[in-house]
Design an enzyme around this catalytic site. Structure first.
Site, mmCIF file in Angstrom:
data_model
loop_
_atom_site.group_PDB
_atom_site.id
_atom_site.type_symbol
_atom_site.label_atom_id
_atom_site.label_comp_id
_atom_site.label_asym_id
_atom_site.label_seq_id
_atom_site.Cartn_x
_atom_site.Cartn_y
_atom_site.Cartn_z
ATOM 1 C CD GLU A 86 -3.350 -0.833 1.684
ATOM 2 O OE1 GLU A 86 -3.603 0.334 2.040
ATOM 3 O OE2 GLU A 86 -4.163 -1.775 1.798
ATOM 4 C CG HIS A 143 -3.400 3.844 1.386
ATOM 5 N ND1 HIS A 143 -3.546 3.151 2.571
ATOM 6 C CD2 HIS A 143 -3.187 5.140 1.725
ATOM 7 C CE1 HIS A 143 -3.425 3.995 3.585
ATOM 8 N NE2 HIS A 143 -3.214 5.212 3.102
ATOM 9 C CE LYS A 170 -4.911 7.954 4.697
ATOM 10 N NZ LYS A 170 -3.486 7.818 5.074
#
Length: 258
Positions: A86, A143, A170
């Site tokens: 990531e 991500h 997130k």
């Protein structure tokens, strides 16, 4: 927007909180960087432990955490080991990944741990319950450095993080044009209007995605990540000064006298 209390800071109140990453290889660099970052106009500090040479030694990691906490005083601290897949600095054994995060929670020195959602999906763990036991907030992250997923995929990822016990969700994706940027903002706005109790940050990486780092107050993101003046921990991060000026222009809050 959901509000979450961290030391003397409240996420979800006024402008997004500005976080910078602490990147250091050894103890000397670590303490000097922590002192330097504490003097910057940032609200939070993220320790990117994936760049620290002693990350595989829990004893040294505890010692390092004490150094950082002393240097940054009362600023909230996020502990992050970003995996290689990531965009991080090195790979890590899955079992040790969870052990390391628990070691950091036990110190009482970190306020948030950043747990990658994909790591949690690979193996069942009690790490979320362990965090609650030690009064540490869990930021679950994902991500995608290659694309911007569909709106439905972005929503499902964030909602699944919440179901897994995330206090903060997130998602960072890579837009390729302004249509992708508009979709990121649309998803952010959908979350803040339909799930006002959900604390999240949704970021478009790279130069094209910079707008998403400025508009959190309008579209619901509670944290924005800035360059620390030496390093960018992700593509597209802005220096703190321009970031704050941009948020003052775009946001709703009265500027803080900058």
């Amino acid at each position: 927007m959901s509000r979450l209390k961290l030391r003397n800071l409240t996420l979800g109140e006024n402008e997004p909180k500005v976080c910078v990453s602490l990147i250091a290889r050894n103890f000397e660099e670590l303490f000097a960087e922590a002192m330097r970052l504490n003097a910057l106009d940032c609200d939070m500090i993220e320790w990117r432990a994936d760049y620290f040479m002693y990350v595989n030694d829990p004893h040294f990691m505890k010692k390092a955490a004490y150094f950082i906490r002393y240097a940054i005083e009362e600023k909230p601290l996020i502990f992050t080991f970003r995996t290689l897949q990531e965009g991080g600095g090195q790979s890590i054994d899955l079992d040790y990944y969870f052990e390391l995060n628990k070691v950091m929670m036990e110190t009482g020195l970190v306020d948030i741990v950043d747990l990658e959602f994909e790591m949690l999906l690979k193996k069942e763990s009690d790490v979320q319950d362990f965090a609650k036991l030690h009064d540490v907030k869990v930021l679950m992250s994902n991500h995608d450095g290659g694309k911007t997923p569909s709106n439905q995929e972005m929503l499902e990822t964030i909602y699944e993080m919440r179901e897994f016990g995330a206090d903060i969700c997130k998602l960072a994706v890579m837009p390729h044009d302004m249509s992708d940027v508009l979709r990121i903002l649309d998803v952010s706005n959908h979350i803040q209007t339909t799930k006002p109790d959900l604390t999240f940050t949704l970021i478009g990486m790279g130069d094209i995605g910079r707008l998403t780092r400025l508009t959190g107050e309008l579209f619901g993101s509670s944290i924005t990540y800035a360059s620390n003046g030496k390093h960018m921990s992700a593509p597209g991060q802005l220096p703190i000064g321009p970031l704050r000026k941009g948020m003052d222009v775009i946001g709703l809050s009265k500027p803080r006298g900058r």
